[in-house]
Design an enzyme around this catalytic site. Sequence first.
Site, PDB file in Angstrom:
ATOM      1  N   VAL A  11       0.823  -1.208   0.000  1.00 39.54           N
ATOM      2  CA  VAL A  11       0.000   0.000   0.000  1.00 39.54           C
ATOM      3  C   VAL A  11       0.861   1.264   0.000  1.00 39.54           C
ATOM      4  CG1 VAL A  11      -1.637   1.330   1.398  1.00 39.54           C
ATOM      5  CG2 VAL A  11      -1.993  -1.114   1.045  1.00 39.54           C
ATOM      6  N   LYS A  35      14.750  -4.011   1.970  1.00 41.28           N
ATOM      7  CA  LYS A  35      13.788  -3.411   1.048  1.00 41.28           C
ATOM      8  C   LYS A  35      14.301  -2.070   0.525  1.00 41.28           C
ATOM      9  CE  LYS A  35       9.268  -4.396   1.917  1.00 41.28           C
ATOM     10  NZ  LYS A  35       7.942  -4.314   2.543  1.00 41.28           N
ATOM     11  N   GLU A 152      -7.384   3.083   1.393  1.00 39.31           N
ATOM     12  CA  GLU A 152      -6.883   2.699   0.080  1.00 39.31           C
ATOM     13  C   GLU A 152      -7.702   1.508  -0.409  1.00 39.31           C
ATOM     14  OE1 GLU A 152      -4.422   4.004  -1.952  1.00 39.31           O
ATOM     15  OE2 GLU A 152      -5.550   2.552  -3.122  1.00 39.31           O
ATOM     16  N   GLU A 156      -4.053  -5.926  -5.269  1.00 40.04           N
ATOM     17  CA  GLU A 156      -2.743  -6.356  -5.750  1.00 40.04           C
ATOM     18  C   GLU A 156      -2.888  -6.881  -7.172  1.00 40.04           C
ATOM     19  OE1 GLU A 156      -0.704  -8.853  -2.881  1.00 40.04           O
ATOM     20  OE2 GLU A 156      -1.366  -7.521  -1.288  1.00 40.04           O
ATOM     21  N   LYS A 209     -14.114   1.342   4.562  1.00 39.50           N
ATOM     22  CA  LYS A 209     -13.115   0.360   4.126  1.00 39.50           C
ATOM     23  C   LYS A 209     -13.472  -1.050   4.625  1.00 39.50           C
ATOM     24  CE  LYS A 209      -9.468  -1.484   2.594  1.00 39.50           C
ATOM     25  NZ  LYS A 209      -8.532  -1.360   1.531  1.00 39.50           N
ATOM     26  N   GLY A 262      -8.010 -15.279  -0.414  1.00 37.76           N
ATOM     27  CA  GLY A 262      -6.826 -15.259   0.451  1.00 37.76           C
ATOM     28  C   GLY A 262      -6.288 -13.850   0.452  1.00 37.76           C
ATOM     29  N   CYS A 265      -5.569  -9.007   2.936  1.00 35.03           N
ATOM     30  CA  CYS A 265      -6.629  -8.082   3.344  1.00 35.03           C
ATOM     31  C   CYS A 265      -7.924  -8.752   3.784  1.00 35.03           C
ATOM     32  CB  CYS A 265      -6.905  -7.098   2.227  1.00 35.03           C
ATOM     33  SG  CYS A 265      -5.576  -5.903   2.088  1.00 35.03           S
ATOM     34  N   LYS A 325      -3.500 -14.764  -5.855  1.00 31.25           N
ATOM     35  CA  LYS A 325      -4.259 -14.358  -7.046  1.00 31.25           C
ATOM     36  C   LYS A 325      -3.246 -14.082  -8.149  1.00 31.25           C
ATOM     37  CE  LYS A 325      -5.445  -9.966  -7.365  1.00 31.25           C
ATOM     38  NZ  LYS A 325      -6.135  -8.693  -7.167  1.00 31.25           N
TER      39      LYS A 325
HETATM   40  C1  UDX Z   1      -1.188  -2.508   4.156  1.00 30.95           C
HETATM   41  C2  UDX Z   1      -1.910  -1.948   5.346  1.00 30.95           C
HETATM   42  O1  UDX Z   1      -1.028  -1.624   6.325  1.00 30.95           O
HETATM   43  C3  UDX Z   1      -2.982  -2.864   5.795  1.00 30.95           C
HETATM   44  O2  UDX Z   1      -3.636  -2.375   6.907  1.00 30.95           O
HETATM   45  C4  UDX Z   1      -3.912  -2.967   4.688  1.00 30.95           C
HETATM   46  O3  UDX Z   1      -5.051  -3.657   5.018  1.00 30.95           O
HETATM   47  C5  UDX Z   1      -3.207  -3.649   3.570  1.00 30.95           C
HETATM   48  O4  UDX Z   1      -2.132  -2.919   3.203  1.00 30.95           O
HETATM   49  P1  UDX Z   1       0.654  -3.893   3.204  1.00 30.95           P
HETATM   50  O5  UDX Z   1       1.102  -2.651   2.504  1.00 30.95           O
HETATM   51  O6  UDX Z   1       0.169  -5.029   2.410  1.00 30.95           O
HETATM   52  O7  UDX Z   1      -0.416  -3.547   4.292  1.00 30.95           O
HETATM   53  O8  UDX Z   1       1.682  -4.363   4.255  1.00 30.95           O
HETATM   54  P2  UDX Z   1       3.211  -4.658   4.119  1.00 30.95           P
HETATM   55  O9  UDX Z   1       3.526  -4.997   2.708  1.00 30.95           O
HETATM   56  O10 UDX Z   1       3.519  -5.595   5.222  1.00 30.95           O
HETATM   57  O11 UDX Z   1       3.869  -3.227   4.394  1.00 30.95           O
HETATM   58  C6  UDX Z   1       4.086  -2.645   5.601  1.00 30.95           C
HETATM   59  C7  UDX Z   1       5.466  -1.977   5.568  1.00 30.95           C
HETATM   60  O12 UDX Z   1       5.645  -1.214   6.730  1.00 30.95           O
HETATM   61  C8  UDX Z   1       6.622  -2.968   5.480  1.00 30.95           C
HETATM   62  O13 UDX Z   1       7.469  -2.619   4.416  1.00 30.95           O
HETATM   63  C9  UDX Z   1       7.317  -2.817   6.826  1.00 30.95           C
HETATM   64  O14 UDX Z   1       8.716  -3.028   6.741  1.00 30.95           O
HETATM   65  C10 UDX Z   1       6.963  -1.391   7.208  1.00 30.95           C
HETATM   66  N1  UDX Z   1       6.986  -1.119   8.637  1.00 30.95           N
HETATM   67  C11 UDX Z   1       6.246  -1.849   9.499  1.00 30.95           C
HETATM   68  C12 UDX Z   1       7.739  -0.055   9.111  1.00 30.95           C
HETATM   69  O15 UDX Z   1       8.431   0.616   8.346  1.00 30.95           O
HETATM   70  N2  UDX Z   1       7.716   0.223  10.439  1.00 30.95           N
HETATM   71  C13 UDX Z   1       6.998  -0.499  11.321  1.00 30.95           C
HETATM   72  O16 UDX Z   1       7.007  -0.195  12.525  1.00 30.95           O
HETATM   73  C14 UDX Z   1       6.227  -1.578  10.847  1.00 30.95           C
HETATM   74  C1  UDX Z   2      -8.710  -6.567  -1.740  1.00 25.26           C
HETATM   75  C2  UDX Z   2      -9.772  -5.545  -2.198  1.00 25.26           C
HETATM   76  O1  UDX Z   2     -10.318  -5.953  -3.456  1.00 25.26           O
HETATM   77  C3  UDX Z   2      -9.173  -4.163  -2.294  1.00 25.26           C
HETATM   78  O2  UDX Z   2     -10.175  -3.220  -2.625  1.00 25.26           O
HETATM   79  C4  UDX Z   2      -8.568  -3.807  -0.934  1.00 25.26           C
HETATM   80  O3  UDX Z   2      -7.943  -2.538  -0.973  1.00 25.26           O
HETATM   81  C5  UDX Z   2      -7.564  -4.855  -0.519  1.00 25.26           C
HETATM   82  O4  UDX Z   2      -8.161  -6.144  -0.518  1.00 25.26           O
HETATM   83  P1  UDX Z   2      -6.699  -7.911  -2.891  1.00 25.26           P
HETATM   84  O5  UDX Z   2      -6.683  -8.703  -1.632  1.00 25.26           O
HETATM   85  O6  UDX Z   2      -5.421  -7.334  -3.403  1.00 25.26           O
HETATM   86  O7  UDX Z   2      -7.707  -6.650  -2.754  1.00 25.26           O
HETATM   87  O8  UDX Z   2      -7.282  -8.808  -4.082  1.00 25.26           O
HETATM   88  P2  UDX Z   2      -8.724  -9.172  -4.653  1.00 25.26           P
HETATM   89  O9  UDX Z   2      -8.675  -9.026  -6.118  1.00 25.26           O
HETATM   90  O10 UDX Z   2      -9.798  -8.493  -3.934  1.00 25.26           O
HETATM   91  O11 UDX Z   2      -8.813 -10.744  -4.360  1.00 25.26           O
HETATM   92  C6  UDX Z   2      -8.880 -11.245  -3.045  1.00 25.26           C
HETATM   93  C7  UDX Z   2      -9.045 -12.745  -3.061  1.00 25.26           C
HETATM   94  O12 UDX Z   2     -10.359 -13.103  -3.490  1.00 25.26           O
HETATM   95  C8  UDX Z   2      -8.097 -13.510  -3.996  1.00 25.26           C
HETATM   96  O13 UDX Z   2      -7.639 -14.664  -3.319  1.00 25.26           O
HETATM   97  C9  UDX Z   2      -8.953 -13.888  -5.169  1.00 25.26           C
HETATM   98  O14 UDX Z   2      -8.508 -15.064  -5.795  1.00 25.26           O
HETATM   99  C10 UDX Z   2     -10.300 -14.097  -4.495  1.00 25.26           C
HETATM  100  N1  UDX Z   2     -11.456 -13.912  -5.389  1.00 25.26           N
HETATM  101  C11 UDX Z   2     -11.719 -12.684  -5.938  1.00 25.26           C
HETATM  102  C12 UDX Z   2     -12.321 -14.977  -5.630  1.00 25.26           C
HETATM  103  O15 UDX Z   2     -12.115 -16.092  -5.137  1.00 25.26           O
HETATM  104  N2  UDX Z   2     -13.420 -14.780  -6.430  1.00 25.26           N
HETATM  105  C13 UDX Z   2     -13.694 -13.569  -6.985  1.00 25.26           C
HETATM  106  O16 UDX Z   2     -14.714 -13.470  -7.686  1.00 25.26           O
HETATM  107  C14 UDX Z   2     -12.818 -12.489  -6.742  1.00 25.26           C
END
Ligand code: UDX
Ligand code: UDX
Length: 434
Positions: A11, A35, A152, A156, A209, A262, A265, A325
């Site tokens: 994100v 990273k 957001e 993905e 959200k 899966g 989120c 996915k």
């Molecule tokens: C995000 C949001 O945080 C989550 O709530 C939302 O539902 C999905 O997206 P995501 O971006 O997927 O999560 O998480 P991740 O890829 O784990 O990124 C978090 C980043 O924050 C990592 O790069 C981690 O290293 C960093 N981090 C975490 C810090 O820099 N400081 C911290 O204290 C903890």
């Molecule tokens: C989700 C939300 O769509 C997005 O708006 C939010 O910000 C973060 O969470 P993401 O988890 O990246 O996004 O992927 P998404 O495309 O939503 O798929 C989630 C899961 O559902 C995947 O495992 C996908 O395979 C599954 N899926 C999706 C199904 O099984 N059937 C469907 O019809 C759609």
Amino acid sequence: MKIAIIGAGYVGLTTGTCLAELGHEVICVDNNLEKLEKLNRGKSPIFEPGLEELIIKNQTAGRLTFSDKIKPAVEQAEVIFICVNTPPKDDGHADLKYVEQVAREIAGTINGDYKVIVDKSTVPVKTAEKVKETILRYGAGKTNFDVVSNPEFLKEGTAVKDTMEPDRIVIGVDSEKARDKILELYRPLIEKTKAPIKVVSVRSAELIKHGANTFLATKISFANLIAQTCEEAGADALEVLEAIGLDERIGAQFLKPGLGFGGSCFPKDIAAYKKTLEILGLDNSLIHAIERINLEAVRRFLRKIEKELWVLDGKQIGVLGLAFKPDTDDIRNSPALRIIESLKKDGAKIKAFDPQAMNNAKKELPGIEYAENPYEAAAGSEALVICTDWREFKNLDLERIKKLMVTPTIFDGRNIFEPKVMAKLGFRYFGVGR
Ligand code: UDX
Ligand code: UDX
């Protein structure tokens, strides 16, 4: 505008890069040095279509930089985005320790200049209030700031597109000053896309959200319930769901049955929302049902495999797809991992392939074989199990696959093939709900 992004994950990194692309000056802060090292070399640490090109473009233009230091980033920023992860605790509650930690660090840094602190991470309702309290508590009396919720909605695999062409922009604010600041921030995007803007209260934004993700997860579980019904009643779930989705009130999207949802989120967000309902004294049985159906999707699929192959011990099974996915290398809560673990426990030898997610999978799933391509995964296998609907799997040379396999059997967890076509080609073929 000068922006700080704290947490450069899926994100944060996408948000920061897209804001730089809109012309802002962005520093992304992360405490993961590995990273940062990659990012500073112009390499994206995640596979996300179009992201690396945008990172390089904006880095070169001097609008996008990366750092492990919160203090200087916050000091110069007008808007600070909190994008750290909010993992689930054992009871489903969102663990907000990273959010609190970041809020404390921001508190120790903010000076007299007005700052807007934005919650971008998905968090339970009322989190922004806690962030505000935390900054007040540790901020030595500094009050010249506002906390905003700006969730957001990116998916993905299409994260850049979802951010640059959003369905809507939700801004949860309690002050006009903060509202104007965030509207100014998004002005280039609003002008370009005409995306609807919803300016709402902070609590409403937080609930939008969780509400949106829960609704989407509900649609998927509903599709899987229809699939189960079709399997027992002898109907075709794709025919049923396509016709259901043609009703404009329902819509065709997110009605694909398969192995369930899966990712990082949906599972986490619906668990957190379930906990919120419990805390508010409300009935959360709907969420329980969504989760149960989602688990059952994988269980039924495994039962199908066991029924057909009988003894799994010693048999080689090819697995196509490890990511949760397509178009991502993310394996967090991927149904593929649960399926492989279970097959492995029963003694099957797994030969897996994924176009992007194998490096991540190797860390989580040692002790299985990884193939160079789908054909290598099929060679010598008694069955192929499709766990992710990558486009390239749809274009496989099935005649070649058939010749390579010991017994041409396909379990298609994402319904990428047509049962009739597969039967004609001489496969024993098992889809979901068909
Ligand atoms: C995000 C949001 O945080 C989550 O709530 C939302 O539902 C999905 O997206 P995501 O971006 O997927 O999560 O998480 P991740 O890829 O784990 O990124 C978090 C980043 O924050 C990592 O790069 C981690 O290293 C960093 N981090 C975490 C810090 O820099 N400081 C911290 O204290 C903890
Ligand atoms: C989700 C939300 O769509 C997005 O708006 C939010 O910000 C973060 O969470 P993401 O988890 O990246 O996004 O992927 P998404 O495309 O939503 O798929 C989630 C899961 O559902 C995947 O495992 C996908 O395979 C599954 N899926 C999706 C199904 O099984 N059937 C469907 O019809 C759609």
